[in-house]
Design a protein around this motif. Sequence first.
Motif, PDB file in Angstrom:
ATOM      1  N   HIS A  50       0.844  -1.194   0.000  1.00 11.92           N
ATOM      2  CA  HIS A  50       0.000   0.000   0.000  1.00 11.92           C
ATOM      3  C   HIS A  50       0.884   1.251   0.000  1.00 11.92           C
ATOM      4  O   HIS A  50       0.615   2.210  -0.731  1.00 11.92           O
ATOM      5  N   MET A  51       1.934   1.245   0.800  1.00 13.24           N
ATOM      6  CA  MET A  51       2.837   2.390   0.848  1.00 13.24           C
ATOM      7  C   MET A  51       3.504   2.607  -0.512  1.00 13.24           C
ATOM      8  O   MET A  51       3.613   3.743  -0.984  1.00 13.24           O
ATOM      9  N   ALA A  52       3.915   1.539  -1.153  1.00  7.97           N
ATOM     10  CA  ALA A  52       4.554   1.651  -2.462  1.00  7.97           C
ATOM     11  C   ALA A  52       3.575   2.216  -3.489  1.00  7.97           C
ATOM     12  O   ALA A  52       3.947   3.055  -4.319  1.00  7.97           O
ATOM     13  N   SER A  53       2.339   1.779  -3.429  1.00  8.34           N
ATOM     14  CA  SER A  53       1.320   2.252  -4.361  1.00  8.34           C
ATOM     15  C   SER A  53       1.062   3.745  -4.192  1.00  8.34           C
ATOM     16  O   SER A  53       1.005   4.498  -5.174  1.00  8.34           O
ATOM     17  N   VAL A  54       0.923   4.169  -2.949  1.00 10.01           N
ATOM     18  CA  VAL A  54       0.671   5.595  -2.676  1.00 10.01           C
ATOM     19  C   VAL A  54       1.892   6.423  -3.070  1.00 10.01           C
ATOM     20  O   VAL A  54       1.757   7.503  -3.659  1.00 10.01           O
ATOM     21  N   LYS A  55       3.070   5.926  -2.791  1.00 10.11           N
ATOM     22  CA  LYS A  55       4.298   6.649  -3.138  1.00 10.11           C
ATOM     23  C   LYS A  55       4.402   6.811  -4.660  1.00 10.11           C
ATOM     24  O   LYS A  55       4.771   7.891  -5.151  1.00 10.11           O
ATOM     25  N   THR A  56       4.052   5.786  -5.418  1.00 10.90           N
ATOM     26  CA  THR A  56       4.071   5.868  -6.877  1.00 10.90           C
ATOM     27  C   THR A  56       3.087   6.925  -7.367  1.00 10.90           C
ATOM     28  O   THR A  56       3.422   7.742  -8.233  1.00 10.90           O
ATOM     29  N   ALA A  57       1.881   6.920  -6.814  1.00 10.96           N
ATOM     30  CA  ALA A  57       0.878   7.913  -7.192  1.00 10.96           C
ATOM     31  C   ALA A  57       1.355   9.314  -6.832  1.00 10.96           C
ATOM     32  O   ALA A  57       1.184  10.258  -7.611  1.00 10.96           O
ATOM     33  N   TRP A  58       1.976   9.455  -5.678  1.00 10.99           N
ATOM     34  CA  TRP A  58       2.490  10.750  -5.243  1.00 10.99           C
ATOM     35  C   TRP A  58       3.583  11.237  -6.198  1.00 10.99           C
ATOM     36  O   TRP A  58       3.607  12.400  -6.587  1.00 10.99           O
ATOM     37  N   ASN A  59       4.479  10.331  -6.601  1.00 14.33           N
ATOM     38  CA  ASN A  59       5.560  10.695  -7.515  1.00 14.33           C
ATOM     39  C   ASN A  59       5.030  11.201  -8.855  1.00 14.33           C
ATOM     40  O   ASN A  59       5.640  12.061  -9.477  1.00 14.33           O
ATOM     41  N   LYS A  60       3.912  10.655  -9.302  1.00  8.20           N
ATOM     42  CA  LYS A  60       3.325  11.021 -10.591  1.00  8.20           C
ATOM     43  C   LYS A  60       2.453  12.276 -10.521  1.00  8.20           C
ATOM     44  O   LYS A  60       2.143  12.870 -11.547  1.00  8.20           O
ATOM     45  N   ALA A  61       2.064  12.674  -9.328  1.00  4.97           N
ATOM     46  CA  ALA A  61       1.153  13.815  -9.158  1.00  4.97           C
ATOM     47  C   ALA A  61       1.870  15.126  -9.460  1.00  4.97           C
ATOM     48  O   ALA A  61       3.063  15.272  -9.192  1.00  4.97           O
ATOM     49  N   PRO A  62       1.122  16.087 -10.017  1.00  7.20           N
ATOM     50  CA  PRO A  62       1.721  17.405 -10.266  1.00  7.20           C
ATOM     51  C   PRO A  62       1.946  18.144  -8.948  1.00  7.20           C
ATOM     52  O   PRO A  62       1.252  17.901  -7.960  1.00  7.20           O
ATOM     53  N   GLU A  63       2.920  19.029  -8.953  1.00  4.58           N
ATOM     54  CA  GLU A  63       3.198  19.836  -7.761  1.00  4.58           C
ATOM     55  C   GLU A  63       1.972  20.677  -7.417  1.00  4.58           C
ATOM     56  O   GLU A  63       1.227  21.093  -8.296  1.00  4.58           O
ATOM     57  N   GLY A  64       1.769  20.901  -6.144  1.00  7.69           N
ATOM     58  CA  GLY A  64       0.668  21.730  -5.704  1.00  7.69           C
ATOM     59  C   GLY A  64       0.209  21.352  -4.318  1.00  7.69           C
ATOM     60  O   GLY A  64       0.805  20.494  -3.650  1.00  7.69           O
ATOM     61  N   PRO A  65      -0.871  21.975  -3.864  1.00  7.16           N
ATOM     62  CA  PRO A  65      -1.341  21.745  -2.486  1.00  7.16           C
ATOM     63  C   PRO A  65      -1.810  20.314  -2.238  1.00  7.16           C
ATOM     64  O   PRO A  65      -1.660  19.800  -1.128  1.00  7.16           O
ATOM     65  N   LYS A  66      -2.367  19.652  -3.245  1.00  5.83           N
ATOM     66  CA  LYS A  66      -2.807  18.268  -3.056  1.00  5.83           C
ATOM     67  C   LYS A  66      -1.616  17.351  -2.809  1.00  5.83           C
ATOM     68  O   LYS A  66      -1.647  16.479  -1.938  1.00  5.83           O
ATOM     69  N   LYS A  67      -0.564  17.580  -3.570  1.00  8.58           N
ATOM     70  CA  LYS A  67       0.638  16.757  -3.403  1.00  8.58           C
ATOM     71  C   LYS A  67       1.277  17.017  -2.040  1.00  8.58           C
ATOM     72  O   LYS A  67       1.725  16.090  -1.372  1.00  8.58           O
ATOM     73  N   ALA A  68       1.281  18.266  -1.606  1.00  5.28           N
ATOM     74  CA  ALA A  68       1.844  18.615  -0.301  1.00  5.28           C
ATOM     75  C   ALA A  68       1.042  17.967   0.832  1.00  5.28           C
ATOM     76  O   ALA A  68       1.617  17.439   1.783  1.00  5.28           O
ATOM     77  N   ALA A  69      -0.276  17.987   0.706  1.00  2.79           N
ATOM     78  CA  ALA A  69      -1.128  17.366   1.728  1.00  2.79           C
ATOM     79  C   ALA A  69      -0.913  15.858   1.752  1.00  2.79           C
ATOM     80  O   ALA A  69      -0.852  15.245   2.831  1.00  2.79           O
ATOM     81  N   ALA A  70      -0.780  15.257   0.585  1.00  7.41           N
ATOM     82  CA  ALA A  70      -0.565  13.819   0.508  1.00  7.41           C
ATOM     83  C   ALA A  70       0.773  13.437   1.139  1.00  7.41           C
ATOM     84  O   ALA A  70       0.878  12.414   1.813  1.00  7.41           O
ATOM     85  N   LEU A  71       1.784  14.272   0.936  1.00  8.52           N
ATOM     86  CA  LEU A  71       3.097  13.988   1.531  1.00  8.52           C
ATOM     87  C   LEU A  71       3.014  14.004   3.048  1.00  8.52           C
ATOM     88  O   LEU A  71       3.607  13.148   3.717  1.00  8.52           O
ATOM     89  N   LYS A  72       2.280  14.943   3.590  1.00  8.01           N
ATOM     90  CA  LYS A  72       2.109  15.016   5.047  1.00  8.01           C
ATOM     91  C   LYS A  72       1.495  13.713   5.578  1.00  8.01           C
ATOM     92  O   LYS A  72       1.972  13.145   6.559  1.00  8.01           O
ATOM     93  N   ASP A  73       0.445  13.227   4.908  1.00  2.00           N
ATOM     94  CA  ASP A  73      -0.198  11.978   5.329  1.00  2.00           C
ATOM     95  C   ASP A  73       0.724  10.778   5.120  1.00  2.00           C
ATOM     96  O   ASP A  73       0.763   9.867   5.946  1.00  2.00           O
ATOM     97  N   TYR A  74       1.479  10.786   4.033  1.00  2.07           N
ATOM     98  CA  TYR A  74       2.405   9.683   3.763  1.00  2.07           C
ATOM     99  C   TYR A  74       3.475   9.609   4.845  1.00  2.07           C
ATOM    100  O   TYR A  74       3.796   8.535   5.340  1.00  2.07           O
ATOM    101  N   LYS A  75       4.009  10.746   5.216  1.00  2.90           N
ATOM    102  CA  LYS A  75       5.037  10.775   6.268  1.00  2.90           C
ATOM    103  C   LYS A  75       4.457  10.303   7.607  1.00  2.90           C
ATOM    104  O   LYS A  75       5.135   9.613   8.364  1.00  2.90           O
TER     105      LYS A  75
END
Length: 66
Positions: free
Chosen positions: A15-40
Amino acid sequence: MNDENQSQENQTVKHMASVKTAWNKAPEGPKKAAALKDYKAAEKVREAENDEEAHEELKQASRALM
């Protein structure tokens, strides 16, 4: 570690690998920043061996990317 714990751990790692892959592909912006906070947060609770809470944080990260 019993088989059930090992299976849950493997699911968390996948699950972590899947989310990390999706995060890597996401464009920069507030959604990506919020996702990084949850991932960490998921990484931290994963290190504490709380797979259930890690999955919840990963779900939040996935939703943040939508």
